[in-house]
Design a protein around this motif. Structure first.
Motif, PDB file in Angstrom:
ATOM      1  N   ALA A  47      -3.331   7.682  -0.053  1.00 48.45           N
ATOM      2  CA  ALA A  47      -2.579   8.829  -0.567  1.00 48.45           C
ATOM      3  C   ALA A  47      -1.135   8.794  -0.101  1.00 48.45           C
ATOM      4  O   ALA A  47      -0.832   8.388   1.013  1.00 48.45           O
ATOM      5  CB  ALA A  47      -3.241  10.132  -0.136  1.00 48.45           C
ATOM      6  N   ASN A  48      -0.250   9.247  -0.968  1.00 42.01           N
ATOM      7  CA  ASN A  48       1.178   9.288  -0.675  1.00 42.01           C
ATOM      8  C   ASN A  48       1.600  10.705  -0.283  1.00 42.01           C
ATOM      9  O   ASN A  48       0.828  11.659  -0.420  1.00 42.01           O
ATOM     10  CB  ASN A  48       1.987   8.802  -1.879  1.00 42.01           C
ATOM     11  N   ILE A  49       2.822  10.820   0.195  1.00 46.14           N
ATOM     12  CA  ILE A  49       3.346  12.100   0.668  1.00 46.14           C
ATOM     13  C   ILE A  49       3.164  13.200  -0.370  1.00 46.14           C
ATOM     14  O   ILE A  49       2.749  14.319  -0.048  1.00 46.14           O
ATOM     15  CB  ILE A  49       4.846  11.944   1.036  1.00 46.14           C
ATOM     16  N   GLU A  50       3.468  12.894  -1.619  1.00 48.38           N
ATOM     17  CA  GLU A  50       3.455  13.922  -2.656  1.00 48.38           C
ATOM     18  C   GLU A  50       2.087  14.575  -2.836  1.00 48.38           C
ATOM     19  O   GLU A  50       1.989  15.738  -3.259  1.00 48.38           O
ATOM     20  CB  GLU A  50       3.913  13.324  -3.996  1.00 48.38           C
ATOM     21  N   ALA A  51       1.006  13.842  -2.501  1.00 50.12           N
ATOM     22  CA  ALA A  51      -0.337  14.369  -2.716  1.00 50.12           C
ATOM     23  C   ALA A  51      -0.593  15.626  -1.887  1.00 50.12           C
ATOM     24  O   ALA A  51      -1.331  16.517  -2.305  1.00 50.12           O
ATOM     25  CB  ALA A  51      -1.383  13.303  -2.392  1.00 50.12           C
ATOM     26  N   PHE A  67       4.104  10.849   6.740  1.00 50.78           N
ATOM     27  CA  PHE A  67       4.712   9.606   6.272  1.00 50.78           C
ATOM     28  C   PHE A  67       3.714   8.805   5.455  1.00 50.78           C
ATOM     29  O   PHE A  67       2.499   8.969   5.582  1.00 50.78           O
ATOM     30  CB  PHE A  67       5.243   8.776   7.450  1.00 50.78           C
ATOM     31  N   ASP A  68       4.265   7.970   4.577  1.00 46.63           N
ATOM     32  CA  ASP A  68       3.447   7.046   3.804  1.00 46.63           C
ATOM     33  C   ASP A  68       3.040   5.874   4.682  1.00 46.63           C
ATOM     34  O   ASP A  68       3.902   5.228   5.304  1.00 46.63           O
ATOM     35  CB  ASP A  68       4.229   6.514   2.589  1.00 46.63           C
ATOM     36  N   MET A  69       1.746   5.600   4.751  1.00 45.99           N
ATOM     37  CA  MET A  69       1.275   4.428   5.486  1.00 45.99           C
ATOM     38  C   MET A  69       1.826   3.147   4.834  1.00 45.99           C
ATOM     39  O   MET A  69       2.214   3.162   3.659  1.00 45.99           O
ATOM     40  CB  MET A  69      -0.256   4.396   5.497  1.00 45.99           C
ATOM     41  N   PRO A  70       1.872   2.052   5.579  1.00 45.50           N
ATOM     42  CA  PRO A  70       2.382   0.797   4.992  1.00 45.50           C
ATOM     43  C   PRO A  70       1.635   0.446   3.705  1.00 45.50           C
ATOM     44  O   PRO A  70       0.405   0.434   3.674  1.00 45.50           O
ATOM     45  CB  PRO A  70       2.101  -0.230   6.096  1.00 45.50           C
ATOM     46  N   GLY A  73       2.523   4.920  -1.230  1.00 48.79           N
ATOM     47  CA  GLY A  73       3.729   5.643  -1.627  1.00 48.79           C
ATOM     48  C   GLY A  73       4.908   4.719  -1.763  1.00 48.79           C
ATOM     49  O   GLY A  73       4.863   3.728  -2.485  1.00 48.79           O
ATOM     50  N   GLU A  74       5.980   5.026  -1.028  1.00 53.59           N
ATOM     51  CA  GLU A  74       7.191   4.213  -1.075  1.00 53.59           C
ATOM     52  C   GLU A  74       7.401   3.400   0.198  1.00 53.59           C
ATOM     53  O   GLU A  74       8.468   2.816   0.383  1.00 53.59           O
ATOM     54  CB  GLU A  74       8.406   5.116  -1.321  1.00 53.59           C
ATOM     55  N   SER A  75       6.417   3.364   1.101  1.00 58.51           N
ATOM     56  CA  SER A  75       6.546   2.519   2.286  1.00 58.51           C
ATOM     57  C   SER A  75       6.280   1.065   1.915  1.00 58.51           C
ATOM     58  O   SER A  75       5.337   0.781   1.167  1.00 58.51           O
ATOM     59  CB  SER A  75       5.560   2.953   3.381  1.00 58.51           C
ATOM     60  N   PRO A  76       7.095   0.136   2.413  1.00 57.70           N
ATOM     61  CA  PRO A  76       6.898  -1.280   2.076  1.00 57.70           C
ATOM     62  C   PRO A  76       5.528  -1.782   2.522  1.00 57.70           C
ATOM     63  O   PRO A  76       4.898  -1.221   3.421  1.00 57.70           O
ATOM     64  CB  PRO A  76       8.017  -1.989   2.858  1.00 57.70           C
TER      65      PRO A  76
END
Length: 286
Positions: A47-51, A67-70, A73-76
């Protein structure tokens, strides 16, 4: 929790270098004075931040960090695998970068395991702990096999028709009056993780369990479970509550795995009652 994918977040979003990784971090209201410590939130797998952003938007009286885990979302994408110890150390470094010392910690599902580990690894930074729809890790009672099979299908992140068809099987706790809206709002906020990001999240918890350490956890803990959760049955919350000395179990009647979404007002009320209570106040199990 009814924000649509087109509704802008009020969060500050930044890319932060921590623990040798670059991660996309969102925080709300850190620049505002509050009598409450910020809430550090660990998301569910993939799941990403927006969820979960609507939850942060509703808790207007306190700061909120996640934060987005690696690879989500938008984390590399992650270059190397990680485990709960290294990722909780990374989360602590993120707090350092943001100038935050003490936090309340919350996690949902996979993130609930990470939240337990953070509280055990960083007790001086953790005030209170909230565990939602989660387990003690490897030593858990598994959910509905039909739900677990569909959970592993990546189409749940990217295919609205798949989500609509299997929402009840996957998550349970669907309100017939708002079923379509709930499904549409959830799928609209999801961004599929990368294959590597998803795999590394699965590997991170392989063989992990908190159960031997939970009797030594001295924090006040709220355990929130849905009684119609198809992925994490309620019995797992009872196991956590029996192992943690200062735990309260709150059961969301008719709630499934996404009760933070389908029972948003009830969930926020329970969070406020727990987090705002005076230190050491006796709270009987629900």
């Amino acid at each position: 929790m009814t924000a649509s994918k087109d509704e802008p977040m009020t969060a500050t979003i930044e890319m932060i270098e921590a623990g040798g990784r670059t991660l996309r971090v969102a925080h709300w209201r850190l620049d505002q004075q509050s009598e409450h410590p910020p809430l550090l939130f660990f998301n569910g797998i993939g799941a990403n931040i927006e969820a979960v952003a609507p939850l942060a938007e509703m808790l207007t009286e306190r700061a909120f960090v996640m934060f987005d885990m690696p690879g989500t979302g938008e984390s590399p994408d992650p270059v190397l695998p990680y485990n709960p110890f290294t990722m909780c150390w990374t989360a602590s470094q993120i707090l350092d970068r943001l100038g935050v010392e003490t936090v309340d910690v919350m996690g949902v599902s996979w993130g609930g395991a990470m939240a337990q580990h953070f509280a055990l690894q960083h007790p001086k930074r953790t005030r209170r702990l909230v565990l939602a729809a989660t387990t003690a890790g490897m030593l858990m009672v598994p959910g509905n096999p039909a739900a677990l099979t569909k959970m592993a299908d990546p189409r749940r992140y990217i295919d609205p028709e798949f989500m609509n068809e299997h929402f009840a099987t996957l998550y349970g706790g669907v309100d017939p009056d708002g079923e379509a809206h709930q499904k549409d709002s959830h799928i609209g906020r999801l961004k599929p993780p990368s294959p590597r990001g998803y795999m590394y999240q699965l590997l991170a918890m392989l063989g992990w369990t908190s159960l031997p350490a939970l009797p030594f956890l001295s924090k006040e803990v709220l355990i929130m479970m849905g009684d119609d959760d198809q992925i994490v049955p309620l019995i797992n919350g009872r196991i956590l509550a029996s192992a943690i000395r200062n735990a309260r179990l709150q059961v969301m009647k008719g709630g499934g795995h996404l009760f933070l979404l389908t029972h948003a007002d009830e969930s926020v009320a329970a969070l406020r009652e727990f987090l705002d209570a005076p230190e050491g106040e006796d709270r009987a199990a629900a």
